[in-house]
Structure formats: C-alpha cells, structure tokens
Scaffold this motif. Sequence first.
Motif, PDB file in Angstrom:
ATOM      1  N   ALA A   1       0.713  -1.260  -0.004  1.00 30.43           N
ATOM      2  CA  ALA A   1       0.089  -0.003  -0.050  1.00 30.43           C
ATOM      3  C   ALA A   1       0.834   1.161  -0.075  1.00 30.43           C
ATOM      4  CB  ALA A   1      -0.955  -0.084   0.973  1.00 30.43           C
ATOM      5  N   SER A   2       1.836   1.237   0.656  1.00 27.42           N
ATOM      6  CA  SER A   2       2.707   2.521   0.835  1.00 27.42           C
ATOM      7  C   SER A   2       3.472   2.714  -0.339  1.00 27.42           C
ATOM      8  CB  SER A   2       3.712   2.200   2.044  1.00 27.42           C
ATOM      9  OG  SER A   2       2.975   2.326   3.401  1.00 27.42           O
ATOM     10  N   HIS A   3       3.922   1.609  -1.110  1.00 27.84           N
ATOM     11  CA  HIS A   3       4.493   1.794  -2.270  1.00 27.84           C
ATOM     12  C   HIS A   3       3.705   2.472  -3.370  1.00 27.84           C
ATOM     13  CE1 HIS A   3       8.030  -0.633  -0.763  1.00 27.84           C
ATOM     14  NE2 HIS A   3       8.655  -0.483  -1.812  1.00 27.84           N
ATOM     15  N   LEU A   4       2.372   1.814  -3.460  1.00 26.18           N
ATOM     16  CA  LEU A   4       1.564   2.400  -4.240  1.00 26.18           C
ATOM     17  C   LEU A   4       1.055   3.939  -3.898  1.00 26.18           C
ATOM     18  CD1 LEU A   4      -0.809  -0.846  -4.782  1.00 26.18           C
ATOM     19  CD2 LEU A   4       0.657   0.191  -6.468  1.00 26.18           C
ATOM     20  N   LEU A   5       0.952   4.081  -2.665  1.00 29.64           N
ATOM     21  CA  LEU A   5       0.614   5.665  -2.400  1.00 29.64           C
ATOM     22  C   LEU A   5       1.664   6.572  -2.922  1.00 29.64           C
ATOM     23  CD1 LEU A   5      -1.469   7.138  -0.837  1.00 29.64           C
ATOM     24  CD2 LEU A   5       0.173   7.362   1.151  1.00 29.64           C
TER      25      LEU A   5
END
Length: 388
Positions: free
Chosen positions: A289-293
Amino acid sequence: MRDRYLHRHIAEDLKEKMVFIGGPRQVGKTTLAEKIIGKTCKSAYFNWDNRADRKRIMASEWPGDAELVILDEIHKYSKWKNLVKGEYDKLKDTYKFLVTGSARLDLYRRGGDSLQGRYHYYRLHPFTLPELHETLNTFEPFAALTVPESKSGAELAALETFGGFPEPLLKGNMRTLRRWHNEKIERLFREDVQDLMLVRDIGSMKLLCDSIPARIGSLLSINSLREDLGVSHRAVSHWIDVLESFYYAFRVYPYAGNNIRSLKKGPKLYLWDWSEVIEPGARFENLVASHLLKLVHFLYDAEGYKCNLHFLRDREKREVDFLVTVNDRPWFAVEAKSSDDSLAPSLSHFKDKLKIPFVYQVVRKDGVDWLKDGIRIISADKFLESLV
C-alpha cells in the motif's frame, strides 16, 4: 549522499517557482533540501527553531552570494505566509526559495492559501525498493508498468523489518527500531497534536494509536473503535482525521464504479511506518500500500496526473486490495498475497467487470512471474521495483 527520488523534479521546479516539501517527521526533508539539492548550487539554510536564524529571517538578511534560500520550520511563525510571499515577490529574480517543514506545513498551507500560484508542493515519502536500488522508472498512465529484473532480496527484507524511514532503516538494528517507535509517538503527541489540535483526551487517543497496527488491512469501523475505547463516535472520527493530517496513517477508500455494486463507505487504514505492524501478512499488505501511495502522490505532485489509490469490494464481499486510477478510470489493480500464488478469483471478476487494463497478484515469494487469464502473478521484489 544518494539523491532522493524527488531531487530532479524539485531542482527543475525551483527555476520557476518556490517549492514546498512536506511529509512525516524524520522522513528526510531537511537532508533532501540542504545536503542534496543544496549541493547543486550555493545555498543558505535557515531553521526557525534557531534563535540566530530567526533574527536573520525577520530582518530579511540573506547572504549576497547565495542562489538558494532554504527555510526550515518557518510555518511555526504565525505570519509565515505573508513573510514568504513578500520575500519571494521582492527577491524571486535573485534567489530560489525552498520551504520545508513537518506535517504541519501542509495544514497551514491549506488554510487560506495566499501563496497560490507561487509554489509547487511535494510530499516526501519514506524509502521504498526502487529508491534503495536507485531505480528511476518512468510512467505512462494506462500503459503497463515496466517491470525490471529482480535484484537482491536483502533490501526488501530490510524494508519489511525496519520500514522506510532513514534512521531505523539505515541502522538496521532492532533496538534502534524499538526506541525510534517509542520516541516517534511521543513527538507526534507532544510536538504536533498538543500544539495544534484541540484534543481533550490525549490518553485515549494514544490508545487508539496502539490499536491501529492490529487493524491494518481490515475495514475501518469507527463504531468498533468507539466501543473499545469507551468514547464517542465523533471523537474517534476526529482523532483518525488528526492522525492522517500528521502523516501517521492514511486511508484507502473503496472505488465507486458504475459497473459494480460497490460499498460506498468503509475505508481501510494503513500506516506510513509499516514496521509497526506485527502480523506478517498485514505488514506485507501495508508495505505494498505504501509503495502504491508513493506512486500516486508522485504522479500527482510531480507530473500533475489526478491519480488515486482505492480498493475494490462489492456487496457480495468480493475484494481486491488495491486499484490505482487516473481521472477516476481504472489503470491497474493489485492483490497482495504473503505466500499464496494461486490466482485469486476476485481479480478475474473485477478485471472483466471494470475492464481494468492491467491486473497484478503480488506474492511474497521469489522467482514468481507468469500470466494466467490476463493476470500477472509476480513476486514482490519485481513488482515493487517497477514503482517509485
């Protein structure tokens, strides 16, 4: 000192406007400004917390041989917008201005923006896999991600364990990580929340922080949190807003498409520092999720695309972890699996229903990369390397 992923874009924007850099505490904003961008030209660094620097700022005493003026934590001054606006309008042909600050900079920036049109704003994220490998990818919305060959898995393992914030990640020590977690939470409440927000029950809000890591990846229930904490629905809702404003957590909302019977409410909650999450599967999902955000924020801040991160869930409880959209149109979907590399049925359903151009099932297993029914099942190290 390695360049951060925003270095080139910020340096380019400084030729035309001011640049503001916000984001979580200790993510590396000052280092980016002073040691990375500042090394490309003659710079002058001023920190509002330093008494001598404050005097020079208020007196407009800028070094005559400087090209770049860096103002750190200037938003702690109540009239900082008027000060920065006046100096920029008067001296923009002489100096470039770079303004950095904690998460509070974004709060102050949005409150009656008299600086509109004079600056670009960037959100600096923690380190991710491409940054550690110094991989600079390019992106074209609605085109396939360029997936490079996987590199050493040691960096991914370190990211999972220590998170992406520079201090604990670079030291790679569990004792440092535990102490850093404790100190980070104390600073959040002592230096941010109590200074800026009207929060009467700090103790219960801290308990909320303690409970969030166990709820990562699940639908956020304000009612459940309210019952556990013994406080009002309004209080919990306000506290979640505060934690998101200070870059402690972020919410991902369900995608409301015309072709699916989607849930209209009920976000999921994730942490900017995924190393706080204990359960391995939830931590891996938060890592993805953090990579995508970071990708979504980069495309918005640096490239101007109206990019967003959602998840998919319909009334029949079919679910996909993430959907990246541009202009509210699906670009690619991602399902994060800590070990299972058998195709998730919900991926095929939503791919056909929403006509999603690209669909990935990301697996925490090395050496996985194949196509099945138009869906790419791929190891995490290869997929994450294709992002920012």
